[in-house]
Design a protein around this motif. Structure first.
Motif, PDB file in Angstrom:
ATOM      1  N   LEU A 321      41.160  31.266  36.621  1.00  0.00           N
ATOM      2  CA  LEU A 321      41.428  31.032  35.198  1.00  0.00           C
ATOM      3  C   LEU A 321      41.348  32.339  34.406  1.00  0.00           C
ATOM      4  CD1 LEU A 321      41.893  29.145  32.815  1.00  0.00           C
ATOM      5  CD2 LEU A 321      39.417  28.800  32.683  1.00  0.00           C
ATOM      6  N   ILE A 322      40.334  33.140  34.675  1.00  0.00           N
ATOM      7  CA  ILE A 322      40.204  34.416  33.957  1.00  0.00           C
ATOM      8  C   ILE A 322      41.366  35.339  34.286  1.00  0.00           C
ATOM      9  CG2 ILE A 322      38.801  36.515  33.772  1.00  0.00           C
ATOM     10  CD1 ILE A 322      36.335  34.798  34.116  1.00  0.00           C
ATOM     11  N   GLU A 323      41.767  35.365  35.531  1.00  0.00           N
ATOM     12  CA  GLU A 323      42.909  36.202  35.921  1.00  0.00           C
ATOM     13  C   GLU A 323      44.183  35.753  35.206  1.00  0.00           C
ATOM     14  OE1 GLU A 323      45.356  37.672  39.898  1.00  0.00           O
ATOM     15  OE2 GLU A 323      43.702  36.240  40.077  1.00  0.00           O
ATOM     16  N   ALA A 324      44.389  34.432  35.120  1.00  0.00           N
ATOM     17  CA  ALA A 324      45.561  33.924  34.404  1.00  0.00           C
ATOM     18  C   ALA A 324      45.509  34.293  32.927  1.00  0.00           C
ATOM     19  CB  ALA A 324      45.649  32.409  34.571  1.00  0.00           C
ATOM     20  N   GLN A 325      44.331  34.267  32.352  1.00  0.00           N
ATOM     21  CA  GLN A 325      44.186  34.628  30.942  1.00  0.00           C
ATOM     22  C   GLN A 325      44.468  36.115  30.733  1.00  0.00           C
ATOM     23  OE1 GLN A 325      40.767  33.006  28.974  1.00  0.00           O
ATOM     24  NE2 GLN A 325      40.582  34.749  27.588  1.00  0.00           N
ATOM     25  N   ILE A 326      43.968  36.951  31.624  1.00  0.00           N
ATOM     26  CA  ILE A 326      44.217  38.389  31.525  1.00  0.00           C
ATOM     27  C   ILE A 326      45.704  38.684  31.710  1.00  0.00           C
ATOM     28  CG2 ILE A 326      43.775  40.615  32.627  1.00  0.00           C
ATOM     29  CD1 ILE A 326      40.963  39.642  33.251  1.00  0.00           C
ATOM     30  N   ARG A 327      46.340  38.007  32.665  1.00  0.00           N
ATOM     31  CA  ARG A 327      47.776  38.213  32.890  1.00  0.00           C
ATOM     32  C   ARG A 327      48.584  37.824  31.654  1.00  0.00           C
ATOM     33  NH1 ARG A 327      49.201  38.297  38.392  1.00  0.00           N
ATOM     34  NH2 ARG A 327      47.700  39.676  39.426  1.00  0.00           N
TER      35      ARG A 327
END
Length: 364
Positions: A321-327
């Motif tokens: 989820l954090i990676e998707a938010q950063i992307r």
């Protein structure tokens, strides 16, 4: 030229206009001279002055477009910082929202406590990024105000969201247009013409000077003399033979200046193809990149939505989820930067051509 002389003698002397020796003499003269031929220097100097005027006009056009380009750059930087600030605020909002969800899941036992710690770390990073972006926006507003002569920060009016227009000319036509009326090449050619005129003017110093003149003078022993008048017509020819080598030195300097101007002009003409091709391809590449960046935002937004839904359902980890938010944040930032990089590339291209390609409506 008008001139007058008063001579006071220690011993009475015969003077024109008096039949007896006099103690003083008064003379009034009117002289006129015209240089009939000066070795072609006058025409060469006139030609050089015209060339310098042409070069100055071309440089003025280039400086005007450079000034407009700097103003556009500062203007677009304010707009970009405005949107990047909004992106940073959205990142903070999403991090807060996800932190609330993670804490609720930790309390219910559906997730471990590290989930909320990971999201707290992401929230702190988002806040730091937002503070930095707010500072960058404040600085860019001050720079825009300085650029337009204001003492206070200046905001920029947002432009339309329409894609930058496609160029209606090919890269070959653009190179040809910049090579002929482009301000840089025009100035270089004019500077070469001025240097050539200087060489011609120096050559004229080896030719004779022909001067035609007339003088009239009146003589007497008192002011406003009128006792005797003399008129003469003068035709003089002067052929310079040797002046200590100064002519040769000046001629050598003029030839070197002409050679430097010729090399500069050739280099400017060769640089046109590279520079115009670079800006032309830079604009088309930036324009295509903007389209791809816009698609990337849609993909990243959908990916974030899916990962958010999956995390709420317990079907994915907090790291995904954090990676998707950063992307998503990175995709939005890249889209903002590519949009204004495209507009700035168009400004550079127009500065090279020395003219505007689109009206204000099309540019927005």
């Amino acid at each position: 030229r008008l001139a007058g002389d008063l001579a006071q003698f220690s011993t009475p002397t015969f003077v024109l206009g008096a039949d007896q020796p006099q103690g003083r003499s008064v003379t009034a003269r009117a002289e006129a001279f015209y240089e009939v031929f000066s070795g072609g220097r006058k025409f060469a100097e006139l030609s050089g002055s015209r060339a310098l005027l042409t070069a100055a006009e071309a440089l003025e056009v280039r400086e005007r477009f450079d000034a407009e380009l700097r103003a556009e750059s500062d203007y677009y930087q304010v707009l970009a910082d405005q949107e990047l600030t909004r992106v940073a605020a959205e990142r903070v909002r999403r991090a807060r929202e996800q932190l609330g969800v993670a804490r609720a899941r930790v309390i219910s036992g559906a997730a471990v406590s590290t989930d909320s710690l990971q999201l707290l770390l992401e929230l702190n990073r988002a806040r730091v990024a937002e503070l930095r972006q707010v500072t960058a926006l404040r600085v860019s507003r001050l720079q825009l105000g300085r650029r337009i002569g204001m003492d206070s920060p200046v905001d920029a009016t947002p432009l339309g969201d329409a894609l930058s227009p496609e160029l209606a000319t090919s890269v070959g036509d653009a190179v040809a247009q910049a090579a002929q009326p482009g301000p840089t090449t025009v100035a270089a050619r004019a500077a070469e013409d001025a240097a050539e005129a200087l060489v011609k003017a120096q050559r004229g110093s080896y030719l004779p000077n022909l001067t035609l003149g007339a003088t009239t003078a009146t003589y007497d022993t008192r002011f406003f003399p009128d006792a005797t008048s003399r008129t003469s017509l003068i035709f003089s020819a002067t052929l310079p033979i040797w002046n200590g080598g100064q002519r040769e030195v000046l001629m050598s300097q003029a030839r070197v200046t002409r050679e430097i101007a010729r090399v500069t002009r050739l280099d400017a003409e060769r640089a046109v193809a590279r520079d115009v091709t670079e800006t032309y391809e830079g604009y088309t590449t930036a324009r295509a990149t903007t389209q791809l960046a816009e698609e990337a935002v849609l993909v990243a937004r959908e990916n974030y939505r899916v990962q958010d839904t999956r995390y709420r359902a317990g079907a994915t980890t907090i790291l995904d989820l954090i990676e998707a938010q950063i992307r998503l944040t990175e995709a939005e930032a890249e889209f903002v930067q590519s949009r204004y990089a495209t507009r700035l590339a168009l400004g550079r291209f127009e500065a090279q051509l020395g003219r505007r390609l689109f009206n204000d409506g099309a540019r927005q």
